[in-house]
Design an enzyme around this catalytic site. Structure first.
Site, PDB file in Angstrom:
ATOM      1  N   MET A  89       0.799  -1.223   0.000  1.00 17.56           N
ATOM      2  CA  MET A  89       0.000   0.000   0.000  1.00 17.56           C
ATOM      3  C   MET A  89       0.835   1.278   0.000  1.00 17.56           C
ATOM      4  SD  MET A  89      -2.904  -1.354  -0.254  1.00 17.56           S
ATOM      5  CE  MET A  89      -4.123  -0.091   0.081  1.00 17.56           C
ATOM      6  N   ILE A  91       2.974   4.093  -2.388  1.00 16.36           N
ATOM      7  CA  ILE A  91       3.300   4.555  -3.735  1.00 16.36           C
ATOM      8  C   ILE A  91       4.815   4.539  -3.871  1.00 16.36           C
ATOM      9  CG2 ILE A  91       3.283   6.578  -5.257  1.00 16.36           C
ATOM     10  CD1 ILE A  91       0.522   7.220  -4.088  1.00 16.36           C
ATOM     11  N   HIS A 108      -4.577  -5.761  -8.803  1.00 17.95           N
ATOM     12  CA  HIS A 108      -5.555  -4.734  -8.415  1.00 17.95           C
ATOM     13  C   HIS A 108      -6.954  -5.335  -8.523  1.00 17.95           C
ATOM     14  CE1 HIS A 108      -7.117  -0.733  -7.732  1.00 17.95           C
ATOM     15  NE2 HIS A 108      -7.962  -0.934  -8.729  1.00 17.95           N
ATOM     16  N   ASP A 144      -1.695   2.003 -10.448  1.00 19.05           N
ATOM     17  CA  ASP A 144      -2.625   1.059 -11.076  1.00 19.05           C
ATOM     18  C   ASP A 144      -2.661   1.202 -12.595  1.00 19.05           C
ATOM     19  OD1 ASP A 144      -3.237   0.026  -8.545  1.00 19.05           O
ATOM     20  OD2 ASP A 144      -4.794   1.520  -8.226  1.00 19.05           O
ATOM     21  N   GLU A 173      -8.690 -13.355  -7.466  1.00 15.93           N
ATOM     22  CA  GLU A 173      -7.295 -12.882  -7.386  1.00 15.93           C
ATOM     23  C   GLU A 173      -6.352 -14.043  -7.093  1.00 15.93           C
ATOM     24  OE1 GLU A 173      -6.500  -9.334  -4.974  1.00 15.93           O
ATOM     25  OE2 GLU A 173      -8.628  -8.874  -5.012  1.00 15.93           O
TER      26      GLU A 173
HETATM   27  C1  GRF Z   1      -6.123  -7.354  -2.590  1.00 14.16           C
HETATM   28  O1  GRF Z   1      -7.472  -7.139  -2.847  1.00 14.16           O
HETATM   29  C2  GRF Z   1      -5.276  -6.742  -3.675  1.00 14.16           C
HETATM   30  O2  GRF Z   1      -5.851  -6.806  -4.943  1.00 14.16           O
HETATM   31  C3  GRF Z   1      -5.185  -5.314  -3.238  1.00 14.16           C
HETATM   32  O3  GRF Z   1      -5.059  -5.370  -1.836  1.00 14.16           O
HETATM   33  C4  GRF Z   1      -5.647  -6.572  -1.369  1.00 14.16           C
HETATM   34  C5  GRF Z   1      -4.569  -7.311  -0.610  1.00 14.16           C
HETATM   35  O4  GRF Z   1      -5.057  -8.438   0.067  1.00 14.16           O
HETATM   36  N1  GRF Z   1      -4.096  -4.628  -3.922  1.00 14.16           N
HETATM   37  P1  GRF Z   1      -4.032  -9.495   0.658  1.00 14.16           P
HETATM   38  O5  GRF Z   1      -3.096  -8.752   1.591  1.00 14.16           O
HETATM   39  O6  GRF Z   1      -3.296 -10.130  -0.470  1.00 14.16           O
HETATM   40  O7  GRF Z   1      -4.890 -10.479   1.397  1.00 14.16           O
END
Ligand code: GRF
Length: 215
Positions: A89, A91, A108, A144, A173
């Site tokens: 998280m 930049i 993402h 992104d 994901e």
């Molecule tokens: C996921 O939804 C990812 O796409 C986003 O942040 C979240 C991370 O979840 N960038 P995790 O830490 O992998 O469980």
């Protein structure tokens, strides 16, 4: 291919990558995990899997560039070839992104280029979208943005809450990121005019991953 994973939190995508790399023929191994947060759940996930994990707190550095320089040095010391952002998280500075150009992936939770940034699922529900999904892409300096490697489409189901939708997208994901990493680690992706071509593609390789309605 030696992979370094950057995290900030829960680490469920990290866990899916670790699972995938355990398969004997998987063309990549995770050699280090770095978190910018000391309380990230993903740190324990890595260590339990026997992968070295360390915390580099951005708060300990006077500037974004100083933090990124330490990140870069740590990844290089670990002999990393490819960086995977998995819920990271922060930049990153343009210098870091350029240094790892075409060697850094991000996941993402939307069908990019729609819904960049934070609070994606809230915004998807607000917009009344019928379909959403997730994207794995090469990292570029703008947040992104970058050449898209793979996407999964996920239905929005009437009555969805943010949490239900987030869970459904997250399950996609967890399938998508290992698939995209495999393609990159096998050397099957090429970037031409900022679009990704997949070599040796058959119908399956280039197709998006669809998650059937109701799942
Ligand atoms: C996921 O939804 C990812 O796409 C986003 O942040 C979240 C991370 O979840 N960038 P995790 O830490 O992998 O469980």
């Amino acid at each position: 291919m030696r992979v370094g994973v950057l995290i900030s939190g829960r680490g469920s995508n990290l866990a899916s990558l670790i699972e995938a790399t355990k398969v004997a023929d998987f063309p990549a191994e995770i050699v280090t995990v770095i978190s910018n947060k000391a309380d990230a759940g993903g740190i324990a996930i890595a260590r339990n899997a026997g992968i070295p994990a360390e915390v580099i707190s951005h708060r300990d550095y006077p500037s974004r560039e100083a933090f990124d320089a330490e990140l870069d040095a740590t990844l290089r010391r670990a002999g990393v070839d490819l960086v995977c952002n998995a819920g990271f998280m922060r930049i990153l500075s343009d210098g870091f992104v350029d240094a790892w150009r075409d060697r850094q992936l991000n996941i993402h939770p939307s069908l990019l280029p729609a819904f960049k940034g934070l609070h994606v699922h809230e915004r998807v529900l607000e917009a009344g979208c019928r379909i959403t999904g997730c994207t794995v892409h090469f990292v570029r300096p703008a947040m992104d943005e970058g050449p898209i490697i793979a996407q999964a489409a996920v239905p929005v189901i009437p009555g969805d809450t943010v949490d239900r939708l987030a869970d459904r997208v997250l399950a996609a994901e967890h399938r998508l990121y290992p698939m995209a990493l495999r393609l990159v680690a096998e050397g099957r992706t090429r970037i031409v005019d900022e679009r990704v071509l997949i070599d040796g593609e058959d119908a399956g390789a280039q197709a998006p991953l669809f998650v059937p309605a109701g799942h």
